[in-house]
Design an enzyme around this catalytic site. Structure first.
Site, PDB file in Angstrom:
ATOM      1  N   GLN A   1     -41.904 -59.570 -13.143  1.00 45.85           N
ATOM      2  CA  GLN A   1     -42.897 -60.349 -12.388  1.00 45.85           C
ATOM      3  C   GLN A   1     -42.451 -60.615 -10.954  1.00 45.85           C
ATOM      4  OE1 GLN A   1     -40.811 -61.410 -14.647  1.00 45.85           O
ATOM      5  NE2 GLN A   1     -40.335 -63.589 -14.511  1.00 45.85           N
TER       6      GLN A   1
ATOM      7  N   ASP B   1     -12.209 -47.598   8.193  1.00 43.91           N
ATOM      8  CA  ASP B   1     -11.371 -48.121   7.097  1.00 43.91           C
ATOM      9  C   ASP B   1     -11.567 -49.627   6.958  1.00 43.91           C
ATOM     10  OD1 ASP B   1     -10.275 -45.784   6.225  1.00 43.91           O
ATOM     11  OD2 ASP B   1      -8.347 -46.035   7.258  1.00 43.91           O
TER      12      ASP B   1
ATOM     13  N   GLU C   1     -21.431 -46.210   6.601  1.00 46.16           N
ATOM     14  CA  GLU C   1     -19.955 -46.264   6.742  1.00 46.16           C
ATOM     15  C   GLU C   1     -19.292 -45.332   5.722  1.00 46.16           C
ATOM     16  OE1 GLU C   1     -17.997 -49.711   7.991  1.00 46.16           O
ATOM     17  OE2 GLU C   1     -19.681 -50.373   9.238  1.00 46.16           O
TER      18      GLU C   1
HETATM   19  C1  LIG Z   1     -29.200 -48.385   7.589  1.00 46.40           C
HETATM   20  C2  LIG Z   1     -28.198 -47.447   8.178  1.00 46.40           C
HETATM   21  C3  LIG Z   1     -27.378 -47.884   9.209  1.00 46.40           C
HETATM   22  C4  LIG Z   1     -26.445 -47.019   9.783  1.00 46.40           C
HETATM   23  N1  LIG Z   1     -25.683 -47.458  10.829  1.00 46.40           N
HETATM   24  C5  LIG Z   1     -24.857 -46.578  11.474  1.00 46.40           C
HETATM   25  C6  LIG Z   1     -24.131 -46.979  12.650  1.00 46.40           C
HETATM   26  O1  LIG Z   1     -24.195 -48.133  13.086  1.00 46.40           O
HETATM   27  N2  LIG Z   1     -23.392 -46.036  13.298  1.00 46.40           N
HETATM   28  C7  LIG Z   1     -23.289 -44.757  12.858  1.00 46.40           C
HETATM   29  O2  LIG Z   1     -22.599 -43.963  13.497  1.00 46.40           O
HETATM   30  N3  LIG Z   1     -23.952 -44.343  11.738  1.00 46.40           N
HETATM   31  C8  LIG Z   1     -24.735 -45.225  11.049  1.00 46.40           C
HETATM   32  N4  LIG Z   1     -25.430 -44.834   9.913  1.00 46.40           N
HETATM   33  C9  LIG Z   1     -25.322 -43.453   9.494  1.00 46.40           C
HETATM   34  C10 LIG Z   1     -24.583 -43.288   8.175  1.00 46.40           C
HETATM   35  O3  LIG Z   1     -23.220 -43.521   8.346  1.00 46.40           O
HETATM   36  C11 LIG Z   1     -24.906 -41.870   7.663  1.00 46.40           C
HETATM   37  O4  LIG Z   1     -26.263 -41.899   7.249  1.00 46.40           O
HETATM   38  C12 LIG Z   1     -24.010 -41.456   6.524  1.00 46.40           C
HETATM   39  O5  LIG Z   1     -22.722 -41.205   7.007  1.00 46.40           O
HETATM   40  C13 LIG Z   1     -24.533 -40.174   5.840  1.00 46.40           C
HETATM   41  O6  LIG Z   1     -24.814 -39.191   6.765  1.00 46.40           O
HETATM   42  P1  LIG Z   1     -26.219 -38.407   6.745  1.00 46.40           P
HETATM   43  O7  LIG Z   1     -27.305 -39.429   6.690  1.00 46.40           O
HETATM   44  O8  LIG Z   1     -26.234 -37.421   7.848  1.00 46.40           O
HETATM   45  O9  LIG Z   1     -26.248 -37.641   5.350  1.00 46.40           O
HETATM   46  P2  LIG Z   1     -25.481 -36.297   4.992  1.00 46.40           P
HETATM   47  O10 LIG Z   1     -24.102 -36.289   5.522  1.00 46.40           O
HETATM   48  O11 LIG Z   1     -26.364 -35.145   5.366  1.00 46.40           O
HETATM   49  O12 LIG Z   1     -25.410 -36.421   3.424  1.00 46.40           O
HETATM   50  C14 LIG Z   1     -26.572 -36.235   2.597  1.00 46.40           C
HETATM   51  C15 LIG Z   1     -26.120 -36.400   1.146  1.00 46.40           C
HETATM   52  O13 LIG Z   1     -25.122 -35.410   0.832  1.00 46.40           O
HETATM   53  C16 LIG Z   1     -23.935 -36.047   0.370  1.00 46.40           C
HETATM   54  N5  LIG Z   1     -22.779 -35.314   0.877  1.00 46.40           N
HETATM   55  C17 LIG Z   1     -22.529 -34.963   2.157  1.00 46.40           C
HETATM   56  N6  LIG Z   1     -21.370 -34.285   2.243  1.00 46.40           N
HETATM   57  C18 LIG Z   1     -20.870 -34.223   0.986  1.00 46.40           C
HETATM   58  C19 LIG Z   1     -19.685 -33.661   0.415  1.00 46.40           C
HETATM   59  N7  LIG Z   1     -18.796 -33.025   1.172  1.00 46.40           N
HETATM   60  N8  LIG Z   1     -19.485 -33.777  -0.915  1.00 46.40           N
HETATM   61  C20 LIG Z   1     -20.395 -34.430  -1.700  1.00 46.40           C
HETATM   62  N9  LIG Z   1     -21.541 -34.972  -1.222  1.00 46.40           N
HETATM   63  C21 LIG Z   1     -21.764 -34.884   0.100  1.00 46.40           C
HETATM   64  C22 LIG Z   1     -23.976 -37.450   0.925  1.00 46.40           C
HETATM   65  O14 LIG Z   1     -23.242 -38.349   0.130  1.00 46.40           O
HETATM   66  C23 LIG Z   1     -25.459 -37.759   0.876  1.00 46.40           C
HETATM   67  O15 LIG Z   1     -25.813 -38.172  -0.418  1.00 46.40           O
HETATM   68  C24 LIG Z   1     -26.333 -45.696   9.299  1.00 46.40           C
HETATM   69  C25 LIG Z   1     -27.150 -45.274   8.234  1.00 46.40           C
HETATM   70  C26 LIG Z   1     -28.060 -46.126   7.679  1.00 46.40           C
HETATM   71  C27 LIG Z   1     -28.924 -45.628   6.537  1.00 46.40           C
END
Ligand SMILES: Cc1cc2nc3c(=O)[nH]c(=O)nc-3n(C[C@H](O)[C@H](O)[C@H](O)COP(=O)(O)OP(=O)(O)OC[C@H]3O[C@@H](n4cnc5c(N)ncnc54)[C@H](O)[C@@H]3O)c2cc1C
Length: 374
Positions: A330, A239, A351
Site C-alpha cells: 500500500q 577509495d 563510485e
Molecule cells: C546518480 C549518479 C551520479 C554519478 N555521479 C558521478 C560523479 O559525480 N562523477 C563521476 O565522474 N561519475 C559519476 N557517475 C558515473 C558513475 O560512476 C558511472 O555511471 C559508473 O562508473 C558506471 O559507468 P557507466 O554508467 O559508463 O556504465 P558501464 O561502465 O558502461 O557499465 C555498464 C554495466 O556493465 C558492468 N561492467 C562494466 N565493466 C565491467 C567489467 N569489466 N566486468 C563486469 N561488469 C562490468 C557495470 O557494472 C554496469 O552494470 C554517477 C552516476 C550516477 C548514476
C-alpha cells in the site's frame, strides 16, 4: 579495534541526527517531488561544519575522521538521500584530492571555502564512453604557454551546475591510466558549461548531468598532483569516497527499516523474521563501513575493505528498501519507503558499480594468494 561508537562519537551522531530531523527531513519529500536542490539543508550543513568535516582545522575544517564521516552521511541519508550524496561528493571525492595532492597554494586557495560550504565541489571523471573503464577517458588537456587548455565532455556529474570547483580528469598524453592528469577547474571558468541535466528515477534533489569543456584555458596552478598521475588521484579519492557511499546506503536502509517497523504486519512472525534479517544486515554493513574507515584513518591499506563496504551496504540498501516495500504494497508515491526504493538504485552504480567492486576485491584476494604461494 573499537567499532562501537564511544561517547564523543555518539554525541556527534546525536548532534547530526538532530540537525537532520529539524532541517533536512522536513524538506525531503518536497526536494524529491519537485526535483529541487536542498538549499536549506546544504546551507545548514555548511554552517554546522559538515561540509568540511574531513578538512583539518588549519584550513577552517572540523578535522574529524572517516569514522565520523560515515556516521554523518548515514544520519543525513536517513533523512534525505539527495542531501547526503551532495554533502558526500563535496566532502570526499571533491575535497580530499586537494588535501592529499594539492600544493600549499592550492590548499590555501580552495580548502577554507570548501570547508565552509561557500564553494560546492564536484568530481568529473566519467565520460560518455568511459564509466567503469575510466582509463579510457578522452577529455584532452594540452599545454598552452605555461598553462593548459581542456576540451571534452563529462557525464553523470553530481553537483553539476551548482559546483564552484570541479576536479576534472583529462588526458595529457600517453595511453590509458598513465596519460591522465587531474585539474582544478573553477565553476565559472570560461569555455565550460553544463549540458543535459538528467531526470533520474531517484536522488532527485541532487543534480546529475553533463559538463562540457569547449576550450577551457587554465593556468599552471590548475594541475593537481603530478602530470600523468591523475588516475592515482582519482582512485585514491574513490577509495575513501566509497566509505561515504556506504554511509549513504546505511542511511537509506535504516530509513526503510524504520518504515517497515511501523507497518501493521511488523509483529507477525513472517514479517518480523524478514525485518530481523534486514536489521542484521544493516548492522553488519555498519561494521564493514566502520572497519574501512578505521583502516583509512590509520593510514593502513583499505581499498579492499572500502569496496567490500560499498558493495555490501549498497546491496543491503536496495534489498531492504525492496523487502520492506514487499511487506507494504500500500506504500504510496511520495512515501518515505517509495523514495528509499528509488534512491537506493543509483548507489549500486556510482563510485564504481558493484561489479567493479567485486573486481577490486577479487584482484586483491588473488594478489594475496599469489604472494602467499609465490
Ligand atoms: C546518480 C549518479 C551520479 C554519478 N555521479 C558521478 C560523479 O559525480 N562523477 C563521476 O565522474 N561519475 C559519476 N557517475 C558515473 C558513475 O560512476 C558511472 O555511471 C559508473 O562508473 C558506471 O559507468 P557507466 O554508467 O559508463 O556504465 P558501464 O561502465 O558502461 O557499465 C555498464 C554495466 O556493465 C558492468 N561492467 C562494466 N565493466 C565491467 C567489467 N569489466 N566486468 C563486469 N561488469 C562490468 C557495470 O557494472 C554496469 O552494470 C554517477 C552516476 C550516477 C548514476
Amino acid at each position: 579495534m573499537r567499532l562501537e561508537l564511544d561517547g564523543d562519537r555518539r554525541r556527534f551522531r546525536e548532534w547530526v541526527r538532530e540537525f537532520a530531523a529539524a532541517v533536512v527531513a522536513p524538506q525531503a519529500a518536497d526536494v524529491d517531488s519537485r526535483h529541487r536542490f536542498p538549499e536549506e539543508s546544504i546551507r545548514g550543513a555548511g554552517e554546522l561544519g559538515l561540509m568540511g568535516l574531513l578538512v583539518p582545522p588549519e584550513y577552517g575544517g572540523a578535522g574529524r575522521d572517516h569514522l565520523d564521516f560515515v556516521v554523518c552521511v548515514e544520519e543525513l541519508a536517513r533523512a534525505c538521500a539527495s542531501t547526503a550524496v551532495i554533502v558526500d561528493v563535496h566532502a570526499s571525492v571533491a575535497t580530499e584530492p586537494i588535501l592529499f595532492f594539492g600544493t600549499a597554494e592550492q590548499r590555501r586557495r580552495w580548502l577554507p571555502s570548501l570547508a565552509r560550504g561557500e564553494v560546492l565541489g564536484a568530481f568529473a571523471l566519467t565520460e560518455p564512453q568511459s564509466g567503469s573503464d575510466a582509463a579510457a577517458l578522452r577529455t584532452r588537456a594540452e599545454r598552452r604557454g605555461d598553462g593548459w587548455v581542456l576540451r571534452g565532455t563529462k557525464v553523470f556529474i553530481t553537483n553539476v551546475g551548482r559546483a564552484g570547483l570541479y576536479v576534472v580528469f583529462a588526458r595529457t598524453g600517453g595511453e590509458r591510466a598513465a596519460g591522465i592528469s587531474a585539474f582544478l577547474v573553477p565553476g565559472d571558468a570560461p569555455g565550460m558549461r553544463v549540458g543535459q541535466v538528467f531526470d533520474k528515477m531517484g536522488l532527485n534533489g541532487s543534480p546529475t548531468g553533463e559538463l562540457v569543456l569547449e576550450e577551457v584555458a587554465l593556468g599552471p596552478d590548475a594541475l593537481l598532483g603530478e602530470e600523468g598521475k591523475g588516475f592515482q588521484v582519482a582512485m585514491r579519492a574513490l577509495d575513501s569516497g566509497r566509505i561515504g557511499i556506504s554511509g549513504q546506503a546505511l542511511g537509506i536502509a535504516a530509513a526503510a527499516l524504520e518504515a517497515g517497523l511501523q507497518l501493521p504486519c511488523a509483529a507477525e512472525q513472517g514479517s518480523s523474521f524478514e525485518l530481523a534479517d534486514m536489521a542484521t544486515r544493516l548492522e553488519a554493513g555498519r561494521l564493514l563501513a566502520r572497519h574501512a574507515a578505521w583502516l583509512c584513518d590509520r593510514g593502513l591499506p583499505f581499498t579492499r575493505e572500502a569496496s567490500m563496504a560499498k558493495l555490501f551496504c549498497t546491496d543491503t540498501a536496495m534489498d531492504v528498501a525492496s523487502g520492506v516495500l514487499a511487506l507494504a504494497p500500500q506504500a504510496t508515491e511520495g512515501s518515505v519507503l517509495e523514495r528509499c526504493f528509488r534512491d537506493a538504485k543509483a548507489l549500486q552504480i556510482y563510485e564504481g558499480s558493484n561489479q567493479i567492486q567485486r573486481m577490486v576485491i577479487a584482484r586483491r584476494l588473488l594478489g594475496e594468494r599469489s604472494r602467499v604461494s609465490g
